[in-house]
Motif scaffolding. Structure first.
Motif, mmCIF file in Angstrom:
data_model
loop_
_atom_site.group_PDB
_atom_site.id
_atom_site.type_symbol
_atom_site.label_atom_id
_atom_site.label_comp_id
_atom_site.label_asym_id
_atom_site.label_seq_id
_atom_site.Cartn_x
_atom_site.Cartn_y
_atom_site.Cartn_z
ATOM 1 N N GLN A 222 0.781 -1.231 0.000
ATOM 2 C CA GLN A 222 0.000 0.000 0.000
ATOM 3 C C GLN A 222 0.815 1.284 0.000
ATOM 4 N N SER A 223 1.976 1.306 0.654
ATOM 5 C CA SER A 223 2.717 2.565 0.732
ATOM 6 C C SER A 223 3.259 2.984 -0.628
ATOM 7 N N LEU B 126 0.457 4.260 -2.785
ATOM 8 C CA LEU B 126 0.031 5.556 -2.256
ATOM 9 C C LEU B 126 0.955 6.665 -2.748
ATOM 10 N N ARG C 184 0.582 7.417 -6.464
ATOM 11 C CA ARG C 184 -0.654 8.119 -6.802
ATOM 12 C C ARG C 184 -0.627 9.581 -6.365
ATOM 13 N N PHE C 185 -0.091 9.833 -5.171
ATOM 14 C CA PHE C 185 -0.233 11.173 -4.606
ATOM 15 C C PHE C 185 1.074 11.966 -4.548
ATOM 16 N N VAL D 22 4.314 6.208 7.024
ATOM 17 C CA VAL D 22 3.256 7.044 6.457
ATOM 18 C C VAL D 22 2.340 7.445 7.608
ATOM 19 N N GLN E 260 -1.264 13.581 5.282
ATOM 20 C CA GLN E 260 -0.329 12.467 5.408
ATOM 21 C C GLN E 260 1.079 12.954 5.132
ATOM 22 N N ILE F 72 2.665 13.971 1.571
ATOM 23 C CA ILE F 72 2.068 13.099 0.557
ATOM 24 C C ILE F 72 0.794 13.766 0.050
ATOM 25 N N GLN G 186 -7.032 10.270 1.099
ATOM 26 C CA GLN G 186 -5.922 9.377 0.775
ATOM 27 C C GLN G 186 -5.933 8.132 1.651
ATOM 28 N N VAL G 187 -6.299 8.272 2.916
ATOM 29 C CA VAL G 187 -6.373 7.112 3.808
ATOM 30 C C VAL G 187 -7.416 6.119 3.304
ATOM 31 N N ALA H 201 -8.266 5.520 0.237
ATOM 32 C CA ALA H 201 -7.681 4.782 -0.885
ATOM 33 C C ALA H 201 -6.665 3.768 -0.391
ATOM 34 N N GLU H 202 -5.911 4.126 0.634
ATOM 35 C CA GLU H 202 -4.885 3.234 1.174
ATOM 36 C C GLU H 202 -5.499 2.011 1.837
#
Length: 380
Positions: A100-101, A104, A107-108, A174, A193, A233, A242-243, A245-246
């Motif tokens: 996931q990191s 993430l 994407r961001f 993160v 984040q 981020i 964002q969280v 999506a993560e």
């Protein structure tokens, strides 16, 4: 009530050829790993093993080459994950960063952090922890109290995080925190984040030992930690989005129903061929595994298409935890009175029995997940 659309997904011949390659590799790499260690599943960690996976191109498989990836399909990655989990491979060192990191950051922070961090993740050399949970706030992420205050060239962070898996070996965390005062009218506003260097001045990592005395979790204390602007981020204030999506990435994989696989394998080895009670009990588990695998594969197909799998992923995680937590009881029912002390079955049964309660906590509690499912189905 809204329908939940999880479409069937089939693996092609290329995926199955890859599966055999992974099995051959694992047969050699893990030949001396005992069942009691395999029972740790994705909680077992070996940086050396993670680097071997990176050398074979089995980390960052779906990522663009500019980020150290290999541009393979989500379904090929799924096959590798299945085989690693089924074998009880010690994957925890890289697991969170790769799962996931890295996605993430791509994407961001595609131009700043991703090119700097993701190639090391794909090599199995950079590990990242999750800084979400905090003391005394339970599962309410919007109640986080860790704060970042703007200063010249960056941010000054103060606060603490808890249950940070693997922080003792991670280079980064993160971190979800507040960069603006809390607004009671919109509790999700003002959250951001930041990627925090765990080796920076002011960072203290303290171990939390589990019931078995193992050091998986940590508390992380942040005292006047400076974080450069480059390590934000996405955009300040976008942390809640964002969280979400993560967490979809965290809940969608086969690890959400394969954590107790070694116990099932030990039960199969110990079963008596003509015992109908054992055959029925073990057969029902196979049926549940088959259903969960189809659901999980369907989520992998959604990810491959670019769809949002938040609700199906929560469902897989919830039902997977129910299956995983049921296996120690089944083992006790079928073999408890006939299990030889010190045998592989006894050791694995004892281990899984003690860690199983955590399966419905990690990645979101059962209550949180069922709230997500209800909302996704239009029931609340």
């Amino acid at each position: 009530m809204q329908a939940l659309d999880i479409r069937p997904c089939r693996l092609d011949a290329g995926c199955e050829a890859l599966r055999q390659q992974v099995r051959d590799f694992l047969a050699e790499a893990l030949q001396d790993l005992p069942p009691a260690e395999r029972a740790k599943s994705w909680n077992g960690a070996s940086p050396a093993f993670s680097r071997r996976l990176g050398e074979r191109g089995w980390l960052g498989m779906t990522w663009p080459r500019r980020y150290g990836g290999h541009e393979r399909s989500a379904l090929e990655r799924y096959v590798v994950l299945e085989e690693l989990l089924a074998a009880g491979a010690p994957v925890n060192a890289h697991w969170i960063a790769e799962r996931q990191s890295g996605p993430l950051l791509m994407r961001f922070s595609p131009e700043v952090l991703a090119p700097r961090i993701c190639p090391g993740i794909a090599r199995g050399e950079i590990y990242i922890g999750i800084g979400m949970s905090e003391p005394d706030v339970g599962s309410d992420l919007a109640a986080v109290r860790t704060r970042a205050v703007k200063t010249a060239g960056g941010w000054i962070v103060n606060g603490s995080k808890v249950w940070t898996t693997g922080a003792q070996r991670c280079q980064y965390m993160v971190t979800l925190l507040r960069t603006a005062p809390r607004d009671e009218a919109n509790r999700h506003a003002g959250l951001s984040q930041l990627l925090i260097d765990l080796g920076a001045p002011g960072v203290t990592v303290r171990p939390i030992h589990n019931l078995l005395g193992e050091h998986d979790f940590n508390e992380v204390f942040l005292e006047d930690v400076f974080v450069p602007d480059d390590f934000v981020i996405g955009q300040p204030g976008d942390g809640w989005k964002q969280v979400g999506a993560e967490l979809a990435l965290e809940r969608s994989g086969p690890e959400r129903y394969l954590s107790s696989t070694q116990l099932y394998l030990e039960m199969l080895d110990a079963a008596t061929p003509d015992d109908s009670h054992q055959a029925i009990g073990l057969g029902r588990v196979v049926a549940r595994y088959a259903a969960l695998r189809q659901m999980s594969l369907g989520v992998a197909g959604m990810l491959a298409r670019g769809d949002n799998p938040a609700t199906p992923a929560a469902l897989v995680k919830d039902q997977g935890a129910l299956l995983e937590q049921s296996l120690p009881d089944l083992a006790h029912d079928l073999f408890g009175g006939r299990c030889e002390p010190g045998s592989d079955l006894e050791q694995v049964m004892r281990y899984v029995t003690q860690v199983a309660p955590s399966f419905s906590l990690r990645g979101g509690t059962r209550e949180i997940l069922r709230g997500i499912i209800a909302r996704g189905l239009g029931l609340r």
